[in-house]
Design a protein around this motif. Structure first.
Motif, PDB file in Angstrom:
ATOM      1  N   ARG A 315      -6.905  10.799  -5.579  1.00  0.00           N
ATOM      2  CA  ARG A 315      -5.820  11.325  -4.746  1.00  0.00           C
ATOM      3  C   ARG A 315      -5.460  12.725  -5.222  1.00  0.00           C
ATOM      4  O   ARG A 315      -5.221  12.947  -6.415  1.00  0.00           O
ATOM      5  CB  ARG A 315      -4.568  10.428  -4.837  1.00  0.00           C
ATOM      6  CG  ARG A 315      -4.761   9.003  -4.389  1.00  0.00           C
ATOM      7  CD  ARG A 315      -4.781   8.864  -2.876  1.00  0.00           C
ATOM      8  NE  ARG A 315      -4.881   7.467  -2.490  1.00  0.00           N
ATOM      9  CZ  ARG A 315      -6.007   6.841  -2.231  1.00  0.00           C
ATOM     10  NH1 ARG A 315      -7.160   7.492  -2.315  1.00  0.00           N
ATOM     11  NH2 ARG A 315      -6.026   5.558  -1.900  1.00  0.00           N
ATOM     12  N   ASP A 357      -6.082   0.611  -6.843  1.00  0.00           N
ATOM     13  CA  ASP A 357      -5.545   1.612  -5.915  1.00  0.00           C
ATOM     14  C   ASP A 357      -4.485   2.450  -6.618  1.00  0.00           C
ATOM     15  O   ASP A 357      -3.834   1.987  -7.569  1.00  0.00           O
ATOM     16  CB  ASP A 357      -4.936   0.918  -4.685  1.00  0.00           C
ATOM     17  CG  ASP A 357      -4.665   1.908  -3.553  1.00  0.00           C
ATOM     18  OD1 ASP A 357      -5.334   2.957  -3.522  1.00  0.00           O
ATOM     19  OD2 ASP A 357      -3.793   1.639  -2.714  1.00  0.00           O
ATOM     20  N   TRP A 359      -1.373   5.743  -5.697  1.00  0.00           N
ATOM     21  CA  TRP A 359      -0.654   6.421  -4.606  1.00  0.00           C
ATOM     22  C   TRP A 359       0.476   7.278  -5.168  1.00  0.00           C
ATOM     23  O   TRP A 359       1.274   6.802  -5.983  1.00  0.00           O
ATOM     24  CB  TRP A 359      -0.088   5.389  -3.628  1.00  0.00           C
ATOM     25  CG  TRP A 359       0.380   6.007  -2.341  1.00  0.00           C
ATOM     26  CD1 TRP A 359       1.652   6.244  -1.954  1.00  0.00           C
ATOM     27  CD2 TRP A 359      -0.458   6.496  -1.290  1.00  0.00           C
ATOM     28  NE1 TRP A 359       1.681   6.836  -0.724  1.00  0.00           N
ATOM     29  CE2 TRP A 359       0.388   7.004  -0.286  1.00  0.00           C
ATOM     30  CE3 TRP A 359      -1.827   6.549  -1.104  1.00  0.00           C
ATOM     31  CZ2 TRP A 359      -0.101   7.558   0.900  1.00  0.00           C
ATOM     32  CZ3 TRP A 359      -2.318   7.094   0.073  1.00  0.00           C
ATOM     33  CH2 TRP A 359      -1.459   7.587   1.053  1.00  0.00           C
ATOM     34  N   VAL A 398      -3.736  -3.045  -2.302  1.00  0.00           N
ATOM     35  CA  VAL A 398      -3.320  -1.733  -1.801  1.00  0.00           C
ATOM     36  C   VAL A 398      -1.831  -1.569  -2.067  1.00  0.00           C
ATOM     37  O   VAL A 398      -1.062  -2.531  -1.952  1.00  0.00           O
ATOM     38  CB  VAL A 398      -3.638  -1.597  -0.283  1.00  0.00           C
ATOM     39  CG1 VAL A 398      -2.987  -2.730   0.501  1.00  0.00           C
ATOM     40  CG2 VAL A 398      -3.213  -0.253   0.266  1.00  0.00           C
ATOM     41  N   ARG A 400       1.552   1.183  -1.333  1.00  0.00           N
ATOM     42  CA  ARG A 400       2.038   2.328  -0.571  1.00  0.00           C
ATOM     43  C   ARG A 400       3.548   2.450  -0.759  1.00  0.00           C
ATOM     44  O   ARG A 400       4.253   1.438  -0.875  1.00  0.00           O
ATOM     45  CB  ARG A 400       1.747   2.165   0.925  1.00  0.00           C
ATOM     46  CG  ARG A 400       0.295   2.292   1.313  1.00  0.00           C
ATOM     47  CD  ARG A 400      -0.228   3.714   1.136  1.00  0.00           C
ATOM     48  NE  ARG A 400      -1.613   3.828   1.549  1.00  0.00           N
ATOM     49  CZ  ARG A 400      -2.664   3.632   0.770  1.00  0.00           C
ATOM     50  NH1 ARG A 400      -2.484   3.262  -0.489  1.00  0.00           N
ATOM     51  NH2 ARG A 400      -3.895   3.782   1.219  1.00  0.00           N
ATOM     52  N   ASN A 402       7.013   4.026   1.135  1.00  0.00           N
ATOM     53  CA  ASN A 402       7.462   4.453   2.458  1.00  0.00           C
ATOM     54  C   ASN A 402       7.526   5.977   2.489  1.00  0.00           C
ATOM     55  O   ASN A 402       8.160   6.597   1.634  1.00  0.00           O
ATOM     56  CB  ASN A 402       8.843   3.850   2.748  1.00  0.00           C
ATOM     57  CG  ASN A 402       9.231   4.019   4.197  1.00  0.00           C
ATOM     58  OD1 ASN A 402       9.177   5.105   4.759  1.00  0.00           O
ATOM     59  ND2 ASN A 402       9.624   2.920   4.826  1.00  0.00           N
ATOM     60  N   THR A 443      -5.436  -2.785   3.668  1.00  0.00           N
ATOM     61  CA  THR A 443      -4.861  -1.460   3.912  1.00  0.00           C
ATOM     62  C   THR A 443      -3.458  -1.574   4.485  1.00  0.00           C
ATOM     63  O   THR A 443      -3.122  -2.568   5.145  1.00  0.00           O
ATOM     64  CB  THR A 443      -5.719  -0.649   4.917  1.00  0.00           C
ATOM     65  OG1 THR A 443      -5.678  -1.304   6.181  1.00  0.00           O
ATOM     66  CG2 THR A 443      -7.155  -0.528   4.438  1.00  0.00           C
ATOM     67  N   THR A 445      -0.981   1.316   6.547  1.00  0.00           N
ATOM     68  CA  THR A 445      -0.923   2.684   7.080  1.00  0.00           C
ATOM     69  C   THR A 445       0.314   2.818   7.958  1.00  0.00           C
ATOM     70  O   THR A 445       0.456   2.085   8.948  1.00  0.00           O
ATOM     71  CB  THR A 445      -2.182   2.996   7.922  1.00  0.00           C
ATOM     72  OG1 THR A 445      -3.346   2.636   7.174  1.00  0.00           O
ATOM     73  CG2 THR A 445      -2.228   4.475   8.272  1.00  0.00           C
ATOM     74  N   ASN A 450       6.811   6.587  10.884  1.00  0.00           N
ATOM     75  CA  ASN A 450       7.089   5.635   9.799  1.00  0.00           C
ATOM     76  C   ASN A 450       7.967   4.462  10.236  1.00  0.00           C
ATOM     77  O   ASN A 450       8.503   3.748   9.385  1.00  0.00           O
ATOM     78  CB  ASN A 450       7.726   6.335   8.596  1.00  0.00           C
ATOM     79  CG  ASN A 450       6.917   7.529   8.151  1.00  0.00           C
ATOM     80  OD1 ASN A 450       5.690   7.516   8.200  1.00  0.00           O
ATOM     81  ND2 ASN A 450       7.602   8.588   7.719  1.00  0.00           N
ATOM     82  N   THR A 455      -1.749  -2.919   9.298  1.00  0.00           N
ATOM     83  CA  THR A 455      -2.438  -3.524   8.162  1.00  0.00           C
ATOM     84  C   THR A 455      -3.749  -4.119   8.630  1.00  0.00           C
ATOM     85  O   THR A 455      -3.859  -4.617   9.746  1.00  0.00           O
ATOM     86  CB  THR A 455      -1.581  -4.632   7.511  1.00  0.00           C
ATOM     87  OG1 THR A 455      -1.297  -5.636   8.483  1.00  0.00           O
ATOM     88  CG2 THR A 455      -0.293  -4.075   6.965  1.00  0.00           C
TER      89      THR A 455
END
Length: 599
Positions: A315, A357, A359, A398, A400, A402, A443, A445, A450, A455
């Protein structure tokens, strides 16, 4: 004429004489012209007699036989199979049954007028199934039943009087109680006959006694009784203590949930702050985008080799890209300098197994890591400190954050137990669980400013969720679909690129319907069995992906044609990222443990 006269038959002469005699006896009414024909008139026609070669027979008996046949047909019934009736039958003949045995399914089994079914005649009666069952069971229980066609009963008349015409479904309440008492009395009498004269009612009502078992031997619980706790032996006590100890240890270990490991970090740079007091993670002042047009890289610029095993994800630092973060299968996370020296700046060691993963948060000051040791860690990028650790006891595939600035404390993780778990990192509590998938979640996304997220899972489906509401608003699953281990959002936020394991990249719309764009399909690479990551160039003109043979593929977004391929790694090229500012530079990582920088 004379010649014809010579051929005259004697019989014909006799006939002619007869005709002449008849004509002589008639009155003379003819004219002289008839008596004296002219030579132009037609000649006399000769009629020859007909002759038959068939012998002559006596037909007296034949006429009698035909007359007798007609008389017999007038008496017997019609044959239902015949199609032609040679005489006019009476009503009795039409409806008379066929004499003699016949197969019930044969056409001549019964006269058509006497049957409305293959087996004969069935009377129509309007009767409900419940009423039929009631009368049927009553007849086999008591011997009588109500006739539905008329107000009468059929069967045993004495039983009808004895039971007052009651059916099996409407036995009066007092009759039921009476029967229960009689049954209980019979049971007690039977027990007394078996020798249980001293049995009292308390034993009969206590399920722990043999008397209760004998009384209720026809019940579903026959043969079972309540187990009464007695004194434990020394061996049983010892076993119970060991079992309780093991259970306590197991519950205590489950509170940790993930594998515990000492978190540490090592800084590899010269100094953490420069002469102006700026941190080493601060972006350079002159890091700005030169233009908005992206170009496909052609040559290798730099190689970072610090991981002892494969690299699973990379990343770039958000917005500036002067640092690049890498997740290794050697359980380490490293951050590398891109802008200046090109060396490893810091190593983060907090996982005991491979890191799956990583992020960044929006400003890059913190980042998340997810490992196969079932832990999710939230790190401070600058100091290398672990801010917090999260775990559900399952492997996170995964992680993530927000993307909204006011929700940077919300963590979403797709787990191996088919759930998407949402944490509030300030309190450390799970605030929501999205549990609809049928396989491990690969995943997450965010789309639609937002407000929603998409998924994908090993169950070969895509699901769209409203953020904060654990209800699927769109479910996409077709028979031809394969698992999609990587999804990337187009820079214009209108499209999703999904890496499908049937060696193609599919494009889905992020509008209301989330439809598959059948006109856009990117193929040519081999990714079956590998979760190679798909990405876009910052201007959205190019789509890129690694493949299982170590190449990096570039496609043109508009034409869907292959633009260029680069041989990047030995083995699998698992990840590829486009630099956010320098539009012609791309970083790739592979299972050979290398991170390569292309220009």
């Amino acid at each position: 004429m004379d010649l014809l006269q010579s051929y005259k038959d004697p019989d014909m002469e006799e006939e002619d004489d007869e005709v002449e005699r008849q004509s002589d006896s008639r009155p003379a009414t003819t004219t002289t012209s008839d008596q004296d024909p002219s030579p132009d008139s037609s000649p006399i026609r000769i009629s020859l007699p007909s002759k038959s070669t068939a012998p002559k027979i006596d037909d007296t008996m034949l006429s009698l036989t035909v007359a007798g046949k007609l008389q017999s047909e007038a008496k017997k019934p019609l044959n239902p199979t015949q199609h032609v009736v040679s005489f006019n039958p009476t009503y009795d003949q039409l409806w008379a049954p066929v004499v003699g045995p016949a197969h019930p399914y044969a056409k001549d089994g019964l006269a058509q007028g006497l049957r409305n079914h293959k087996l004969g005649f069935v009377e129509n009666a309007a009767i409900e199934p419940f009423v039929f069952d009631e009368q049927y069971n009553t007849f086999y229980k008591f011997g009588y039943a109500a006739d539905p066609t008329e107000n009468n009963y059929v069967g045993d008349v004495e039983a009808l009087k004895q039971y007052d015409g009651v059916s099996v479904y409407n036995i009066p309440q007092h009759e039921q109680k009476k029967r229960k008492l009689e049954k209980k009395k019979e049971t007690l009498e039977q027990l007394e006959n078996e020798g249980n004269d001293l049995m009292d009612s308390e034993e009969v009502d206590n399920p722990a006694t043999e008397a209760w078992l004998t009384k209720n031997r026809k019940s579903p619980w026959a043969g079972k009784r309540e187990w009464l706790q007695g004194e434990l032996t020394e061996e049983q006590k010892k076993y119970a203590e060991e079992h309780a100890k093991k259970k306590g240890e197991k519950e205590g270990g489950e509170k940790e949930k993930g594998e515990a490991h000492a978190d540490k970090s090592t800084f590899h740079g010269k100094e953490e702050r420069d002469y102006q007091g700026r941190s080493w993670i601060e972006p350079p002042k002159d890091a700005k985008a030169s233009n908005d047009h992206c170009y496909i890289p052609k040559r290798l610029v730099h190689t970072w080799s610090g991981h002892t095993k494969g690299v699973s994800a990379i990343r770039f630092f958000p917005k500036f890209g002067h640092l690049i973060l890498s997740a290794g299968m050697d359980s380490k996370v490293k951050i590398w300098d891109v802008f200046n020296s090109g060396k490893c700046m810091r190593t983060y060691m907090g996982h005991t197994k491979a890191v799956r993963d990583i992020w960044f948060c929006n400003d890059g000051s913190k980042f998340l890591t997810a490992g196969y040791d079932k832990n999710i860690k939230y790190w401070d990028t600058e100091t290398g400190q672990v801010i917090s650790t999260f775990s559900t006891g399952k492997i996170p595939y995964v992680v993530r954050l927000n993307p909204d600035e006011d929700k940077q404390n919300v963590l979403l993780a797709g787990m191996s137990d088919k759930k998407i778990v949402q944490w509030d990192m300030n309190s450390g509590q799970i605030t929501q669980e999205y549990d609809q998938h049928l396989g491990a979640v690969n995943t997450i996304t965010f789309v639609d400013n937002n407000r929603r997220f998409v998924t994908s899972s090993d169950d070969k489906s895509l699901r769209v969720w409203e953020y904060g509401i654990p209800v699927v608003i769109k479910y996409i699953s077709e028979p031809h679909m394969h698992s999609m281990p990587s999804i990337s959002l187009h820079p214009n936020t209108n499209w999703l690129a999904c890496q499908s394991l049937d060696n193609q990249i599919l494009i889905y719309s992020t509008r209301e319907r989330f439809q598959l764009n059948k006109k856009k399909r990117f193929a040519g690479h081999i990714v079956a069995g590998y979760a190679c990551q798909v990405n876009f160039s910052p201007d959205g003109r190019f789509v890129m992906s690694g493949d299982g043979e170590g190449r990096c593929w570039f496609w043109d977004w508009k034409s869907c044609k292959v633009f260029r391929t680069l041989k990047c790694h030995e083995g699998v090229c698992i990840g590829s990222e486009w630099h956010p500012l320098e539009q012609s530079k791309v970083a790739t990582c592979g299972w050979d443990g290398l991170i390569k920088y292309w220009d």
